[in-house]
Design a protein around this motif. Sequence first.
Motif, mmCIF file in Angstrom:
data_model
loop_
_atom_site.group_PDB
_atom_site.id
_atom_site.type_symbol
_atom_site.label_atom_id
_atom_site.label_comp_id
_atom_site.label_asym_id
_atom_site.label_seq_id
_atom_site.Cartn_x
_atom_site.Cartn_y
_atom_site.Cartn_z
ATOM 1 N N PRO A 233 30.958 6.732 46.436
ATOM 2 C CA PRO A 233 30.106 5.551 46.595
ATOM 3 C C PRO A 233 30.828 4.287 46.144
ATOM 4 C CG PRO A 233 29.456 6.796 44.656
ATOM 5 C CD PRO A 233 30.484 7.622 45.365
ATOM 6 N N ASP A 234 30.388 3.150 46.635
ATOM 7 C CA ASP A 234 31.027 1.895 46.274
ATOM 8 C C ASP A 234 30.893 1.631 44.771
ATOM 9 O OD1 ASP A 234 32.419 -0.437 46.778
ATOM 10 O OD2 ASP A 234 30.616 -1.621 47.135
ATOM 11 N N ILE A 235 31.987 1.246 44.145
ATOM 12 C CA ILE A 235 32.093 0.832 42.734
ATOM 13 C C ILE A 235 31.934 2.007 41.765
ATOM 14 C CG2 ILE A 235 31.345 -0.793 40.947
ATOM 15 C CD1 ILE A 235 30.125 -2.547 43.107
ATOM 16 N N ASN A 236 31.005 2.901 41.987
ATOM 17 C CA ASN A 236 30.674 3.954 41.033
ATOM 18 C C ASN A 236 31.816 4.967 40.882
ATOM 19 O OD1 ASN A 236 29.045 5.184 39.181
ATOM 20 N ND2 ASN A 236 27.626 6.076 40.654
ATOM 21 N N VAL A 237 32.028 5.416 39.637
ATOM 22 C CA VAL A 237 33.089 6.381 39.340
ATOM 23 C C VAL A 237 32.604 7.363 38.281
ATOM 24 C CG1 VAL A 237 34.876 4.654 39.822
ATOM 25 C CG2 VAL A 237 34.138 5.041 37.460
ATOM 26 N N ALA A 238 33.369 8.414 38.066
ATOM 27 C CA ALA A 238 33.124 9.368 36.974
ATOM 28 C C ALA A 238 34.271 9.291 35.984
ATOM 29 C CB ALA A 238 32.992 10.781 37.516
ATOM 30 N N GLY A 239 33.999 9.735 34.745
ATOM 31 C CA GLY A 239 35.057 9.754 33.751
ATOM 32 C C GLY A 239 34.601 10.413 32.462
ATOM 33 N N PRO A 240 35.549 10.756 31.596
ATOM 34 C CA PRO A 240 35.248 11.519 30.375
ATOM 35 C C PRO A 240 34.888 10.654 29.175
ATOM 36 C CG PRO A 240 37.619 11.338 30.664
ATOM 37 C CD PRO A 240 36.996 10.651 31.845
ATOM 38 N N LEU A 241 34.143 11.249 28.252
ATOM 39 C CA LEU A 241 33.872 10.707 26.919
ATOM 40 C C LEU A 241 34.296 11.771 25.919
ATOM 41 C CD1 LEU A 241 31.121 10.055 28.886
ATOM 42 C CD2 LEU A 241 30.757 8.456 26.998
ATOM 43 N N ALA A 242 35.056 11.374 24.899
ATOM 44 C CA ALA A 242 35.608 12.353 23.963
ATOM 45 C C ALA A 242 35.882 11.686 22.622
ATOM 46 C CB ALA A 242 36.889 12.970 24.529
ATOM 47 N N ARG A 243 36.367 12.488 21.673
ATOM 48 C CA ARG A 243 36.626 11.971 20.333
ATOM 49 C C ARG A 243 38.086 11.608 20.101
ATOM 50 N NH1 ARG A 243 32.511 15.989 19.182
ATOM 51 N NH2 ARG A 243 34.115 17.593 18.873
ATOM 52 N N SER A 244 38.919 11.735 21.122
ATOM 53 C CA SER A 244 40.302 11.298 20.998
ATOM 54 C C SER A 244 40.827 10.902 22.364
ATOM 55 C CB SER A 244 41.195 12.388 20.393
ATOM 56 O OG SER A 244 41.585 13.324 21.383
ATOM 57 N N ALA A 245 41.857 10.060 22.379
ATOM 58 C CA ALA A 245 42.423 9.588 23.632
ATOM 59 C C ALA A 245 43.114 10.724 24.384
ATOM 60 C CB ALA A 245 43.401 8.445 23.360
ATOM 61 N N ALA A 246 43.799 11.598 23.666
ATOM 62 C CA ALA A 246 44.472 12.716 24.340
ATOM 63 C C ALA A 246 43.474 13.568 25.096
ATOM 64 C CB ALA A 246 45.230 13.562 23.314
ATOM 65 N N ASP A 247 42.268 13.713 24.554
ATOM 66 C CA ASP A 247 41.250 14.517 25.219
ATOM 67 C C ASP A 247 40.802 13.884 26.532
ATOM 68 O OD1 ASP A 247 41.513 16.093 23.024
ATOM 69 O OD2 ASP A 247 39.541 15.661 22.174
ATOM 70 N N LEU A 248 40.814 12.543 26.598
ATOM 71 C CA LEU A 248 40.463 11.872 27.860
ATOM 72 C C LEU A 248 41.410 12.304 28.973
ATOM 73 C CD1 LEU A 248 39.856 8.187 26.648
ATOM 74 C CD2 LEU A 248 38.142 9.983 26.998
ATOM 75 N N SER A 483 46.216 3.118 30.556
ATOM 76 C CA SER A 483 45.165 2.672 29.634
ATOM 77 C C SER A 483 44.838 3.762 28.613
ATOM 78 C CB SER A 483 43.910 2.248 30.398
ATOM 79 O OG SER A 483 43.295 3.337 31.063
ATOM 80 N N ILE A 484 44.852 5.022 29.051
ATOM 81 C CA ILE A 484 44.604 6.125 28.114
ATOM 82 C C ILE A 484 45.731 6.212 27.093
ATOM 83 C CG2 ILE A 484 44.461 8.637 27.910
ATOM 84 C CD1 ILE A 484 42.949 8.663 30.578
ATOM 85 N N HIS A 485 46.970 6.013 27.545
ATOM 86 C CA HIS A 485 48.106 6.106 26.624
ATOM 87 C C HIS A 485 48.065 4.983 25.598
ATOM 88 C CE1 HIS A 485 51.987 7.593 25.308
ATOM 89 N NE2 HIS A 485 52.467 6.361 25.354
ATOM 90 N N VAL A 486 47.667 3.795 26.013
ATOM 91 C CA VAL A 486 47.527 2.695 25.062
ATOM 92 C C VAL A 486 46.447 3.037 24.037
ATOM 93 C CG1 VAL A 486 46.809 0.281 24.809
ATOM 94 C CG2 VAL A 486 48.417 0.926 26.613
ATOM 95 N N ALA A 487 45.340 3.631 24.507
ATOM 96 C CA ALA A 487 44.303 4.084 23.570
ATOM 97 C C ALA A 487 44.882 5.099 22.591
ATOM 98 C CB ALA A 487 43.128 4.682 24.344
ATOM 99 N N ARG A 488 45.772 5.928 23.084
ATOM 100 C CA ARG A 488 46.409 6.942 22.232
ATOM 101 C C ARG A 488 47.280 6.294 21.152
ATOM 102 N NH1 ARG A 488 48.669 12.055 25.568
ATOM 103 N NH2 ARG A 488 48.721 13.630 23.918
ATOM 104 N N LEU A 489 48.039 5.257 21.546
ATOM 105 C CA LEU A 489 48.874 4.546 20.590
ATOM 106 C C LEU A 489 48.020 3.811 19.555
ATOM 107 C CD1 LEU A 489 51.598 3.083 22.989
ATOM 108 C CD2 LEU A 489 51.867 4.998 21.401
ATOM 109 N N LEU A 490 46.905 3.238 20.004
ATOM 110 C CA LEU A 490 46.002 2.574 19.076
ATOM 111 C C LEU A 490 45.385 3.585 18.105
ATOM 112 C CD1 LEU A 490 44.146 0.073 21.435
ATOM 113 C CD2 LEU A 490 45.841 -0.486 19.684
ATOM 114 N N GLU A 491 45.034 4.750 18.619
ATOM 115 C CA GLU A 491 44.477 5.796 17.763
ATOM 116 C C GLU A 491 45.474 6.193 16.686
ATOM 117 O OE1 GLU A 491 42.301 10.168 18.321
ATOM 118 O OE2 GLU A 491 43.545 9.337 19.928
ATOM 119 N N ALA A 492 46.729 6.344 17.073
ATOM 120 C CA ALA A 492 47.766 6.701 16.095
ATOM 121 C C ALA A 492 47.966 5.610 15.057
ATOM 122 C CB ALA A 492 49.084 6.981 16.825
ATOM 123 N N ALA A 493 47.604 4.369 15.432
ATOM 124 C CA ALA A 493 47.730 3.239 14.506
ATOM 125 C C ALA A 493 46.498 3.085 13.627
ATOM 126 C CB ALA A 493 47.976 1.952 15.294
#
Length: 501
Positions: A233-248, A483-493
């Motif tokens: 569908p237009d605009i709509n997407v799916a994606g994960p929610l988790a407790r760490s970036a690696a899990d995404l 974007s996930i990898h940047v979240a991962r680097l931020l998590e490590a920080a």
Amino acid sequence: MTNPTVEMLGDSIGSPKSSDTTPWQYATVSAAQAALRRREVTSESLVAACEAAWRRSNPALNAIVVSDFARARETASRRDAELRAGLVRGPLHGVPFTIKESFDVKDWPTTVGDPAFANNIAGRHASVVQRLTDAGAVLLGKTNVPLWLRDWQSYNEVYGTTRNPHDLLRTPGGSSGGSAAAVSSGMAFFDVGSDIGSSIRNPAHYCGIFSHKSTHGLVPLDGHGLPGGVTFPDINVAGPLARSAADLEAVLSAIAGPSAEAACAVRFELPRCHATDLREIRFGILPNHPIAEVDAEVEQCLVSLGQDLERRGARVLWNARPSLDAAELMRVYTLMLRASTCGYLGDDAFASAIAAAQQTPADDTRYASLQYVGAVMRHRDWLRLQPLRERFAAAWRELFERVDVLLCPVAATPAFVLNEAGAPWQRTLDVNGRAQPLTTQLFWAGHSGLCGLPSSVAPAGRTAQGLPVGVQIVAPLYHDLRSIHVARLLEAAGYAFVPPA
């Protein structure tokens, strides 16, 4: 198979003792997988840990609204047997998860919170659910949503109200609010939601977890919503929610890919980000915007994050933004958003929308008016908006020549106090002491979402009251792993998930 239950709390034979399961309540997918492979834990024990958390927390939170823990234990037992035999289905093998109520699960109801669809029993799994179970994940239940997935809260007449694990008086977000509440409270290792108006992003921000809104078209949405929906569908997407970036990344790798029909000919290979240090990333930071003013506490979290990045030696471009007319983008996004979701309207509601649209002045750009114009828009008018969307996309492409990611707010405020009076577009938020229409928040959803860009959310700080604040990390099309990898680097920080008090 057993029948799912919609009871918030029930008795189960062989239910776990909390002392046996507490260490796993807030564990990550990667930690669980490593322990499973070392034979330090079983999938049945992980299910038991989630069930123990459900017994402790769900009566107050009401995050999981349909569940079948007996079936989950049976599935987990099979996953343990497979592991003993040397069969590993993938990085989600044996890991328990929940799924947003709007995704079809065979023999379970999909209502999107509408009592009229209480008996809408799915005949097959949605593609996302099928891919997760094929990857070895263990389904526990479904998580709550707002009516028709159209609110930044999660309540409906079928299942009631979901609350925020950090403050029971506040919203967990919406429309994937039950998803975020379940993950944040330890009832599931991960969940998959959908996002057309920040429905994955704002719940992660409100509940202090990680999430990822995927590039448009990366994850098929067949079996999502009520019958009659389309795969992309237009605009709509799916994606994960988790407790760490690696899990995404682990979850995204399981659900991403072409539709079943296209899989024989099409393969996705997302470009990877190889940065090993935050200093290798060019950050654009947009902590506020005049179109959608952000509360000072939220803005300060993003400013402090940017200053921390500078101290760490990262390259930061302040007040970065695509060169476009933001007000025009908001108008186009609102029209196309409501055009995409008008299928939920019944005949009477659609007739009322036609009448309201006819009374709307051409220069009225309020969401309360544009929602009707968009819902009844002629296809010719929809087509004439496409060149505008491409103009916006070109502006984003130009920005990403100067920065690798854009850091911006997810929403103007932290989780707000529950308010179920009236329709969402009739409510306001207190932003810097002034009332702001709740729908103004859609700017931070549509700013990048209209052009299909991927966005990850990571924890960015806390307010003075201790409420979580997230940062939205926007990347170019198909650079989801960036974007996930940047979240991962931020998590490590240090920008990591912190369990609710």
